[in-house]
Design a protein around this motif. Structure first.
Motif, PDB file in Angstrom:
ATOM      1  N   THR A  60       0.825  -1.214   0.000  1.00  0.00           N
ATOM      2  CA  THR A  60       0.000   0.000   0.000  1.00  0.00           C
ATOM      3  C   THR A  60       0.853   1.257   0.000  1.00  0.00           C
ATOM      4  OG1 THR A  60      -0.130   0.050   2.417  1.00  0.00           O
ATOM      5  CG2 THR A  60      -1.850  -1.180   1.247  1.00  0.00           C
ATOM      6  N   LYS A  61       2.169   1.084  -0.094  1.00  0.00           N
ATOM      7  CA  LYS A  61       3.105   2.217  -0.091  1.00  0.00           C
ATOM      8  C   LYS A  61       2.911   3.100   1.145  1.00  0.00           C
ATOM      9  CE  LYS A  61       3.421   2.337  -5.151  1.00  0.00           C
ATOM     10  NZ  LYS A  61       4.398   1.252  -5.131  1.00  0.00           N
ATOM     11  N   GLY A  62       2.681   2.442   2.281  1.00  0.00           N
ATOM     12  CA  GLY A  62       2.610   3.146   3.555  1.00  0.00           C
ATOM     13  C   GLY A  62       1.274   3.768   3.883  1.00  0.00           C
ATOM     14  N   ARG A  63       0.272   3.621   3.022  1.00  0.00           N
ATOM     15  CA  ARG A  63      -1.056   4.150   3.375  1.00  0.00           C
ATOM     16  C   ARG A  63      -1.712   3.310   4.473  1.00  0.00           C
ATOM     17  NH1 ARG A  63       1.096   6.483  -1.295  1.00  0.00           N
ATOM     18  NH2 ARG A  63      -0.237   8.197  -2.018  1.00  0.00           N
ATOM     19  N   PHE A  64      -1.323   2.047   4.553  1.00  0.00           N
ATOM     20  CA  PHE A  64      -1.707   1.185   5.666  1.00  0.00           C
ATOM     21  C   PHE A  64      -0.456   0.907   6.478  1.00  0.00           C
ATOM     22  CE2 PHE A  64      -1.315  -3.243   7.053  1.00  0.00           C
ATOM     23  CZ  PHE A  64      -2.258  -3.256   8.067  1.00  0.00           C
ATOM     24  N   ASP A  65      -0.551   1.043   7.796  1.00  0.00           N
ATOM     25  CA  ASP A  65       0.605   0.790   8.652  1.00  0.00           C
ATOM     26  C   ASP A  65       0.136   0.241   9.990  1.00  0.00           C
ATOM     27  OD1 ASP A  65       2.907   0.916  10.306  1.00  0.00           O
ATOM     28  OD2 ASP A  65       3.752   2.462   9.027  1.00  0.00           O
ATOM     29  N   PRO A  66       0.423  -1.039  10.290  1.00  0.00           N
ATOM     30  CA  PRO A  66      -0.025  -1.630  11.547  1.00  0.00           C
ATOM     31  C   PRO A  66       0.931  -1.409  12.709  1.00  0.00           C
ATOM     32  CG  PRO A  66       1.045  -3.308  10.257  1.00  0.00           C
ATOM     33  CD  PRO A  66       1.112  -2.027   9.438  1.00  0.00           C
ATOM     34  N   PHE A  67       1.961  -0.578  12.520  1.00  0.00           N
ATOM     35  CA  PHE A  67       2.963  -0.372  13.556  1.00  0.00           C
ATOM     36  C   PHE A  67       2.791   0.981  14.251  1.00  0.00           C
ATOM     37  CE2 PHE A  67       4.711  -3.395  10.543  1.00  0.00           C
ATOM     38  CZ  PHE A  67       5.104  -4.419  11.387  1.00  0.00           C
ATOM     39  N   MET A  68       1.541   1.436  14.368  1.00  0.00           N
ATOM     40  CA  MET A  68       1.254   2.760  14.912  1.00  0.00           C
ATOM     41  C   MET A  68       0.458   2.694  16.222  1.00  0.00           C
ATOM     42  SD  MET A  68       0.349   4.844  11.435  1.00  0.00           S
ATOM     43  CE  MET A  68       0.211   6.388  12.329  1.00  0.00           C
ATOM     44  N   ARG A  71      13.843 -18.338  11.085  1.00  0.00           N
ATOM     45  CA  ARG A  71      14.082 -19.638  11.727  1.00  0.00           C
ATOM     46  C   ARG A  71      13.616 -19.639  13.178  1.00  0.00           C
ATOM     47  NH1 ARG A  71      18.102 -21.535  14.823  1.00  0.00           N
ATOM     48  NH2 ARG A  71      19.334 -19.635  14.488  1.00  0.00           N
ATOM     49  N   THR A  72      13.929 -18.590  13.919  1.00  0.00           N
ATOM     50  CA  THR A  72      13.566 -18.531  15.343  1.00  0.00           C
ATOM     51  C   THR A  72      12.319 -17.699  15.604  1.00  0.00           C
ATOM     52  OG1 THR A  72      14.956 -16.567  15.708  1.00  0.00           O
ATOM     53  CG2 THR A  72      15.990 -18.736  15.989  1.00  0.00           C
ATOM     54  N   ARG A  73      11.820 -17.019  14.573  1.00  0.00           N
ATOM     55  CA  ARG A  73      10.697 -16.083  14.678  1.00  0.00           C
ATOM     56  C   ARG A  73      11.015 -14.959  15.676  1.00  0.00           C
ATOM     57  NH1 ARG A  73       7.459 -21.000  14.414  1.00  0.00           N
ATOM     58  NH2 ARG A  73       7.055 -20.886  16.646  1.00  0.00           N
ATOM     59  N   PHE A  74      12.253 -14.513  15.628  1.00  0.00           N
ATOM     60  CA  PHE A  74      12.678 -13.377  16.467  1.00  0.00           C
ATOM     61  C   PHE A  74      12.432 -12.076  15.714  1.00  0.00           C
ATOM     62  CE2 PHE A  74      15.810 -10.155  17.584  1.00  0.00           C
ATOM     63  CZ  PHE A  74      15.641 -10.070  18.963  1.00  0.00           C
ATOM     64  N   VAL A  75      11.985 -11.043  16.444  1.00  0.00           N
ATOM     65  CA  VAL A  75      11.754  -9.733  15.845  1.00  0.00           C
ATOM     66  C   VAL A  75      12.264  -8.649  16.786  1.00  0.00           C
ATOM     67  CG1 VAL A  75       9.406  -9.647  16.791  1.00  0.00           C
ATOM     68  CG2 VAL A  75      10.007  -8.180  14.887  1.00  0.00           C
ATOM     69  N   ARG A  76      12.836  -7.618  16.208  1.00  0.00           N
ATOM     70  CA  ARG A  76      13.212  -6.414  16.970  1.00  0.00           C
ATOM     71  C   ARG A  76      12.557  -5.218  16.291  1.00  0.00           C
ATOM     72  NH1 ARG A  76      18.603  -6.740  17.345  1.00  0.00           N
ATOM     73  NH2 ARG A  76      18.472  -7.576  19.469  1.00  0.00           N
ATOM     74  N   LEU A  77      11.735  -4.504  17.053  1.00  0.00           N
ATOM     75  CA  LEU A  77      11.046  -3.336  16.525  1.00  0.00           C
ATOM     76  C   LEU A  77      11.939  -2.103  16.611  1.00  0.00           C
ATOM     77  CD1 LEU A  77       7.550  -3.809  18.228  1.00  0.00           C
ATOM     78  CD2 LEU A  77       8.182  -4.397  15.877  1.00  0.00           C
ATOM     79  N   ALA A  78      11.712  -1.159  15.720  1.00  0.00           N
ATOM     80  CA  ALA A  78      12.426   0.119  15.779  1.00  0.00           C
ATOM     81  C   ALA A  78      11.901   0.937  16.957  1.00  0.00           C
ATOM     82  CB  ALA A  78      12.215   0.884  14.481  1.00  0.00           C
ATOM     83  N   PRO A  79      12.728   1.824  17.506  1.00  0.00           N
ATOM     84  CA  PRO A  79      12.234   2.718  18.562  1.00  0.00           C
ATOM     85  C   PRO A  79      11.003   3.488  18.083  1.00  0.00           C
ATOM     86  CG  PRO A  79      14.619   2.866  18.386  1.00  0.00           C
ATOM     87  CD  PRO A  79      14.157   2.043  17.222  1.00  0.00           C
ATOM     88  N   GLY A  80       9.957   3.484  18.907  1.00  0.00           N
ATOM     89  CA  GLY A  80       8.728   4.198  18.555  1.00  0.00           C
ATOM     90  C   GLY A  80       7.712   3.378  17.799  1.00  0.00           C
ATOM     91  N   ALA A  81       8.108   2.195  17.308  1.00  0.00           N
ATOM     92  CA  ALA A  81       7.176   1.333  16.577  1.00  0.00           C
ATOM     93  C   ALA A  81       6.521   0.351  17.538  1.00  0.00           C
ATOM     94  CB  ALA A  81       7.891   0.577  15.469  1.00  0.00           C
ATOM     95  N   ALA A  82       5.244   0.115  17.365  1.00  0.00           N
ATOM     96  CA  ALA A  82       4.508  -0.861  18.172  1.00  0.00           C
ATOM     97  C   ALA A  82       3.351  -1.369  17.324  1.00  0.00           C
ATOM     98  CB  ALA A  82       3.994  -0.231  19.462  1.00  0.00           C
ATOM     99  N   ILE A  83       3.141  -2.674  17.325  1.00  0.00           N
ATOM    100  CA  ILE A  83       2.146  -3.252  16.430  1.00  0.00           C
ATOM    101  C   ILE A  83       0.746  -3.157  17.028  1.00  0.00           C
ATOM    102  CG2 ILE A  83       2.431  -5.614  17.291  1.00  0.00           C
ATOM    103  CD1 ILE A  83       2.112  -6.509  14.317  1.00  0.00           C
ATOM    104  N   ASP A  84      -0.205  -2.843  16.176  1.00  0.00           N
ATOM    105  CA  ASP A  84      -1.622  -2.807  16.535  1.00  0.00           C
ATOM    106  C   ASP A  84      -2.335  -3.829  15.668  1.00  0.00           C
ATOM    107  OD1 ASP A  84      -4.238  -2.063  17.343  1.00  0.00           O
ATOM    108  OD2 ASP A  84      -4.375  -0.729  15.608  1.00  0.00           O
ATOM    109  N   SER A  85      -2.824  -4.900  16.282  1.00  0.00           N
ATOM    110  CA  SER A  85      -3.437  -5.980  15.503  1.00  0.00           C
ATOM    111  C   SER A  85      -4.760  -5.570  14.880  1.00  0.00           C
ATOM    112  CB  SER A  85      -3.661  -7.205  16.388  1.00  0.00           C
ATOM    113  OG  SER A  85      -4.598  -6.924  17.416  1.00  0.00           O
ATOM    114  N   GLY A  86      -5.337  -4.441  15.325  1.00  0.00           N
ATOM    115  CA  GLY A  86      -6.614  -4.013  14.773  1.00  0.00           C
ATOM    116  C   GLY A  86      -6.563  -3.715  13.292  1.00  0.00           C
ATOM    117  N   GLY A  87      -5.370  -3.499  12.741  1.00  0.00           N
ATOM    118  CA  GLY A  87      -5.266  -3.174  11.325  1.00  0.00           C
ATOM    119  C   GLY A  87      -5.628  -4.320  10.404  1.00  0.00           C
TER     120      GLY A  87
END
Length: 291
Positions: free
Chosen positions: A82-90, A128-144
């Motif tokens: 969506t070229k950033g029009r949708f973003d679940p990390f807000m 392989r391990t399903r490890f993730v590191r988010l950027a500072p200020g990013a947080a996932i919202d599953s509502g998207g």
């Protein structure tokens, strides 16, 4: 010819009303579907501090279950196409807008300024391990895309249980699979009063996004809706009152429906057709345009 069994169940989950229809399998299949929706809701909610998604947002990193890995990676892909029009990390920006608890519990909310979405919300991924590191200020919202992805997963489970066809509708974000002999007739809420809108859906996902449904008032007395523009971090100034997208998967339809609110008719049509889909948009006067 034998009569095909059909089972239905409605229940509350994920902050909305859910409706599951199963054709050609046992009654226990709908019970297992409800349990599975509840399992995903508990893992993905941001309103409970011990959920998997809340723990990831709090710590900024961690190893995820298979379900939450799918949620995160689908969010990344949706943000890209969506070229950033949708973003679940807000999630932080959504809280700043006042949406800090389940919608039925919202009262008059204070609204604070929030920064736009991070340019790169995820800094590290390991398949392989399903490890993730988010950027500072990013947080996932599953509502998207959470309801759409849950509909995809639960409908796949139903079909694997031997059903001929099924519909999993989680608050209007839905997935249909299989063949029940005729298409599903899906009603779509109108943003303003008028004739019923419906579509016939043989297979795939459908989702609707609206700026007129989930609204609360700020301490300044202004109405505020729940959709944000990732480019500003603030309330979306949408082109449309509502947008419906149809796509092969329900989570894709969810991402598309939110993005469509920011596009004019021609660009909106190109976007959904690029993803083998379609849909419609509704303006504030109640006029409906197919895509």
């Amino acid at each position: 010819m034998p009569v095909t069994q059909r089972w239905e169940r409605t229940f509350a989950a994920m902050g909305t009303q859910c409706h599951v229809v199963v054709v050609g399998a046992g009654r226990d299949v709908v019970s297992r579907a409800e349990d599975r929706v509840g399992e995903l809701a508990r893992a993905w909610t941001r309103f409970e501090s011990d959920s998997e998604i809340s723990q990831l947002n709090s710590r900024g990193e961690g190893m995820l279950s298979e379900d939450s890995w799918l949620l995160l990676t689908a969010g990344i892909v949706g943000r890209q196409f969506t070229k950033g029009r949708f973003d679940p990390f807000m999630a932080h920006q959504i809280v700043a807008a006042g949406y800090d608890r389940d919608f039925p519990d919202l009262g008059v909310q204070a609204v604070t300024d929030a920064a736009p979405a991070a340019h790169r919300p995820v800094l590290e991924l390991c398949r392989r391990t399903r490890f993730v590191r988010l950027a500072p200020g990013a947080a996932i919202d599953s509502g998207g895309i959470g309801k759409g992805l849950a509909a995809d997963l639960v409908s796949a489970q139903i079909m694997a249980s031997g059903a001929d066809a099924c519909l999993v509708n989680l608050g209007g974000d839905l997935r249909v699979r299989g063949d029940k002999g005729s298409p599903w007739q899906i009603g779509i809420d109108r943003e303003v009063p008028g004739p019923q809108i419906s579509v016939r859906l043989q297979a795939g996902g459908l989702a609707t996004s609206s700026t007129t449904k989930r609204i609360w008032h700020t301490t300044r007395g202004d109405p505020h809706h729940h959709l944000l523009d990732p480019r500003t971090g603030r309330q979306m100034r949408a082109r449309w009152a509502g947008a419906t997208a149809i796509a092969p998967n329900a989570w894709v339809a969810e991402a598309l429906s939110k993005s469509l609110l920011l596009f004019g008719p021609s660009a909106a049509q190109r976007l959904v057709r690029r993803h083998r889909g379609g849909g419609l948009v509704q303006d504030s006067n109640g006029d409906v345009a197919p895509l």
